[in-house]
Enzyme design. Structure first.
Site, mmCIF file in Angstrom:
data_model
loop_
_atom_site.group_PDB
_atom_site.id
_atom_site.type_symbol
_atom_site.label_atom_id
_atom_site.label_comp_id
_atom_site.label_asym_id
_atom_site.label_seq_id
_atom_site.Cartn_x
_atom_site.Cartn_y
_atom_site.Cartn_z
ATOM 1 N N HIS A 16 0.817 -1.157 -0.130
ATOM 2 C CA HIS A 16 0.075 0.095 -0.188
ATOM 3 C C HIS A 16 0.851 1.303 0.037
ATOM 4 O O HIS A 16 2.016 1.168 0.369
ATOM 5 C CB HIS A 16 -0.991 -0.189 1.063
ATOM 6 N N CYS A 52 2.764 -4.947 6.842
ATOM 7 C CA CYS A 52 2.705 -4.576 5.198
ATOM 8 C C CYS A 52 3.867 -4.178 4.404
ATOM 9 O O CYS A 52 4.883 -3.956 5.051
ATOM 10 C CB CYS A 52 1.417 -3.744 5.034
#
Length: 158
Positions: free
Chosen positions: A113, A133
């Site tokens: 992301h 992430c």
């Protein structure tokens, strides 16, 4: 107009007008890199941020590690708390089995992301700020988003 003329004459890099396309993504946690691959060749490499405990395979929810292994980028999420997100299909069956043996929850929702929506677009990002992430800058996320389709394999190496 000049750039178009130079491109037609072969004097301007063709990549400047080409859309990136990738058939595989390779993340190397030790070098904080994400590489878009096409037909076994590197297309483009990005610097990434990971979680505060980046080394080692993700074992359980909350360990702030990024998983290691072969996965699939299975869907894109445009409405997230971050600037665009591409979901990694963690945990896989091996991850679930390992977590069950340890008696822990394997966690999930691991994504590639951009930056937090509240921060806007930055030119630099801090290291090791995610919960496991893989984060890139927003303009880089646009390139990655456009370069891959759901179903693209991702290999995450130590």
């Amino acid at each position: 107009m000049r750039a178009v003329l130079l491109c037609l004459l072969g004097l301007w890099p063709a990549l400047s007008f080409a859309t990136l396309s990738a058939d595989m993504v390779v993340v190397k946690k030790s070098s904080y890199s994400l590489t878009l691959m096409k037909d076994g060749k590197e297309v483009k490499r990005y610097w990434v941020a990971l979680g505060p405990a980046p080394m080692g395979h993700k074992q359980r929810e909350g360990d702030q590690r990024t998983p290691e292994g072969r996965y699939t980028l299975d869907y894109k999420k445009s409405n997230s708390g971050f600037y665009k997100a591409i979901h990694i299909n963690y945990p896989n069956l091996d991850d679930i089995k390992r977590a069950n043996e340890l008696g822990v929850n394997p966690g999930g929702m691991i994504m590639i992301h951009g930056q937090r929506n509240s921060l806007g677009d930055r030119r630099v990002q801090p290291s090791n700020w995610t919960n496991g992430c893989i984060a890139v800058l927003n303009h880089e996320m646009d390139e990655i988003w456009n370069a891959i389709e759901p179903g693209t394999p991702i290999i995450i190496e130590p």
